[in-house]
Design an enzyme around this catalytic site. Structure first.
Site, PDB file in Angstrom:
ATOM      1  N   PRO A   1      21.932  65.491  34.991  1.00  0.00           N
ATOM      2  CA  PRO A   1      21.574  65.052  36.335  1.00  0.00           C
ATOM      3  C   PRO A   1      22.653  64.206  37.019  1.00  0.00           C
ATOM      4  O   PRO A   1      23.289  63.367  36.378  1.00  0.00           O
ATOM      5  CB  PRO A   1      20.307  64.219  36.121  1.00  0.00           C
ATOM      6  N   ASN A   2      22.814  64.487  38.284  1.00  0.00           N
ATOM      7  CA  ASN A   2      23.719  63.739  39.178  1.00  0.00           C
ATOM      8  C   ASN A   2      25.201  64.034  38.949  1.00  0.00           C
ATOM      9  O   ASN A   2      26.040  63.502  39.693  1.00  0.00           O
ATOM     10  CB  ASN A   2      23.461  62.222  39.094  1.00  0.00           C
TER      11      ASN A   2
ATOM     12  N   ARG B   1      28.832  59.959  44.297  1.00  0.00           N
ATOM     13  CA  ARG B   1      28.152  58.895  43.554  1.00  0.00           C
ATOM     14  C   ARG B   1      29.170  57.881  43.006  1.00  0.00           C
ATOM     15  O   ARG B   1      30.190  58.258  42.433  1.00  0.00           O
ATOM     16  CB  ARG B   1      27.314  59.471  42.399  1.00  0.00           C
TER      17      ARG B   1
ATOM     18  N   TYR C   1      32.947  56.808  38.763  1.00  0.00           N
ATOM     19  CA  TYR C   1      33.123  58.217  38.390  1.00  0.00           C
ATOM     20  C   TYR C   1      34.310  58.889  39.081  1.00  0.00           C
ATOM     21  O   TYR C   1      34.594  60.051  38.803  1.00  0.00           O
ATOM     22  CB  TYR C   1      31.832  58.998  38.693  1.00  0.00           C
TER      23      TYR C   1
ATOM     24  N   ASN D   1      27.507  66.919  28.623  1.00  0.00           N
ATOM     25  CA  ASN D   1      27.398  65.603  29.230  1.00  0.00           C
ATOM     26  C   ASN D   1      25.964  65.517  29.756  1.00  0.00           C
ATOM     27  O   ASN D   1      25.688  65.959  30.867  1.00  0.00           O
ATOM     28  CB  ASN D   1      28.402  65.432  30.366  1.00  0.00           C
TER      29      ASN D   1
ATOM     30  N   ALA E   1      22.253  60.851  32.444  1.00  0.00           N
ATOM     31  CA  ALA E   1      21.230  59.839  32.122  1.00  0.00           C
ATOM     32  C   ALA E   1      20.325  60.273  30.976  1.00  0.00           C
ATOM     33  O   ALA E   1      19.793  59.428  30.241  1.00  0.00           O
ATOM     34  CB  ALA E   1      20.395  59.533  33.361  1.00  0.00           C
TER      35      ALA E   1
ATOM     36  N   HIS F   1      20.516  58.958  27.252  1.00  0.00           N
ATOM     37  CA  HIS F   1      19.918  57.718  26.773  1.00  0.00           C
ATOM     38  C   HIS F   1      18.397  57.793  26.623  1.00  0.00           C
ATOM     39  O   HIS F   1      17.768  56.800  26.269  1.00  0.00           O
ATOM     40  CB  HIS F   1      20.289  56.576  27.736  1.00  0.00           C
TER      41      HIS F   1
ATOM     42  N   ASP G   1      16.658  67.440  20.088  1.00  0.00           N
ATOM     43  CA  ASP G   1      15.990  68.453  19.254  1.00  0.00           C
ATOM     44  C   ASP G   1      16.547  69.851  19.531  1.00  0.00           C
ATOM     45  O   ASP G   1      16.696  70.652  18.607  1.00  0.00           O
ATOM     46  CB  ASP G   1      14.477  68.439  19.503  1.00  0.00           C
TER      47      ASP G   1
ATOM     48  N   GLU H   1      29.889  65.630  22.698  1.00  0.00           N
ATOM     49  CA  GLU H   1      29.330  64.843  23.807  1.00  0.00           C
ATOM     50  C   GLU H   1      30.487  64.322  24.666  1.00  0.00           C
ATOM     51  O   GLU H   1      31.465  63.805  24.127  1.00  0.00           O
ATOM     52  CB  GLU H   1      28.552  63.672  23.187  1.00  0.00           C
TER      53      GLU H   1
ATOM     54  N   HIS I   1      31.415  61.936  28.211  1.00  0.00           N
ATOM     55  CA  HIS I   1      31.029  61.089  29.341  1.00  0.00           C
ATOM     56  C   HIS I   1      32.267  60.776  30.153  1.00  0.00           C
ATOM     57  O   HIS I   1      33.318  60.431  29.581  1.00  0.00           O
ATOM     58  CB  HIS I   1      30.391  59.782  28.862  1.00  0.00           C
TER      59      HIS I   1
ATOM     60  N   SER J   1      32.570  58.293  32.374  1.00  0.00           N
ATOM     61  CA  SER J   1      32.789  56.843  32.329  1.00  0.00           C
ATOM     62  C   SER J   1      32.762  56.367  30.874  1.00  0.00           C
ATOM     63  O   SER J   1      32.335  57.101  29.978  1.00  0.00           O
ATOM     64  CB  SER J   1      31.691  56.127  33.132  1.00  0.00           C
TER      65      SER J   1
ATOM     66  N   ARG K   1      29.382  49.711  29.375  1.00  0.00           N
ATOM     67  CA  ARG K   1      28.439  49.574  30.479  1.00  0.00           C
ATOM     68  C   ARG K   1      27.130  48.892  30.024  1.00  0.00           C
ATOM     69  O   ARG K   1      27.132  48.183  29.030  1.00  0.00           O
ATOM     70  CB  ARG K   1      28.226  50.943  31.124  1.00  0.00           C
TER      71      ARG K   1
ATOM     72  N   ARG L   1      22.584  51.982  28.206  1.00  0.00           N
ATOM     73  CA  ARG L   1      23.442  53.162  27.980  1.00  0.00           C
ATOM     74  C   ARG L   1      24.018  53.187  26.560  1.00  0.00           C
ATOM     75  O   ARG L   1      24.790  54.066  26.215  1.00  0.00           O
ATOM     76  CB  ARG L   1      24.595  53.198  28.988  1.00  0.00           C
TER      77      ARG L   1
HETATM   78  C1  DQA Z   1      27.595  59.659  32.293  1.00  0.00           C
HETATM   79  C2  DQA Z   1      27.175  58.263  31.807  1.00  0.00           C
HETATM   80  C3  DQA Z   1      25.665  58.111  31.866  1.00  0.00           C
HETATM   81  O1  DQA Z   1      25.272  56.832  31.385  1.00  0.00           O
HETATM   82  C4  DQA Z   1      25.179  58.256  33.285  1.00  0.00           C
HETATM   83  O2  DQA Z   1      23.769  58.186  33.349  1.00  0.00           O
HETATM   84  C5  DQA Z   1      25.695  59.485  33.945  1.00  0.00           C
HETATM   85  C6  DQA Z   1      27.041  59.941  33.669  1.00  0.00           C
HETATM   86  C7  DQA Z   1      29.120  59.809  32.366  1.00  0.00           C
HETATM   87  O3  DQA Z   1      29.574  60.957  32.437  1.00  0.00           O
HETATM   88  O4  DQA Z   1      29.841  58.823  32.380  1.00  0.00           O
HETATM   89  O5  DQA Z   1      25.021  60.052  34.796  1.00  0.00           O
HETATM   90  O6  DQA Z   1      27.118  60.611  31.364  1.00  0.00           O
END
Ligand code: DQA
Length: 141
Positions: free
Chosen positions: A9-10, A17, A22, A73, A76, A79, A86, A97, A99, A101, A106, A110
């Site tokens: 998401p996002n 954002r 980011y 990635n 959110a 977390h 699963d 994985e 990320h 950021s 942070r 997180r």
């Molecule tokens: C994120 C870090 C997450 O904590 C956050 O909720 C995101 C982006 C990152 O790519 O840094 O949406 O996964």
């Protein structure tokens, strides 16, 4: 080699954002970056983004029998989502994985990564470069 690259998401809001966290590059820029990295390394990639937890679970399930590895990635959902953890365990594919950021530096909330419990490797805080490192990790495995 085929990799599924899954963003949560996002991530589609990159460029808009919180640019101080980011950066100013967009999701389209990220897709182009990943496509270039994969082309340069002769990897087939399926790049997916969703704001819905269930759609991400379904995409991970679809990787079974179709992909050699998963780069995720979960944003959110990293977390919060036992369902994504699963699903990663269910398909049993090598997963990395990523990320954008540096989540370790942070907020406290997180600091837990459920998805990470099913991932072999994590790249955090490297911006788009983390996706390149993830592709290279899975190739060199
Ligand atoms: C994120 C870090 C997450 O904590 C956050 O909720 C995101 C982006 C990152 O790519 O840094 O949406 O996964």
């Amino acid at each position: 080699m085929t990799l599924y690259i899954i963003n949560g998401p996002n991530i589609n809001m990159l460029g808009i954002r919180e640019p101080e966290i980011y950066g100013s590059k967009t999701y389209a820029d990220l897709v182009n970056f990943i496509k270039t990295v994969c082309m340069e390394n002769e990897v087939e990639c399926d790049i997916f983004q969703s704001n819905s937890e269930g759609d991400i679970v379904t995409k991970i399930q679809q990787a079974y029998g179709h992909a050699d590895g998963i780069i995720i990635n979960p944003a959110a959902y990293t977390h919060t989502s036992v369902a994504i953890l699963d699903a990663l365990k269910a398909v049993g594919l090598p997963a990395v994985e990523v990320h954008i950021s540096d989540v370790d530096s942070r907020e406290d909330f997180r600091q837990i990564s459920y998805a990470g419990m099913a991932c072999e490797k994590r790249f955090s805080g490297l911006g788009f470069e983390g996706y390149r490192q993830a592709v290279l990790y899975l190739i060199n495995k």
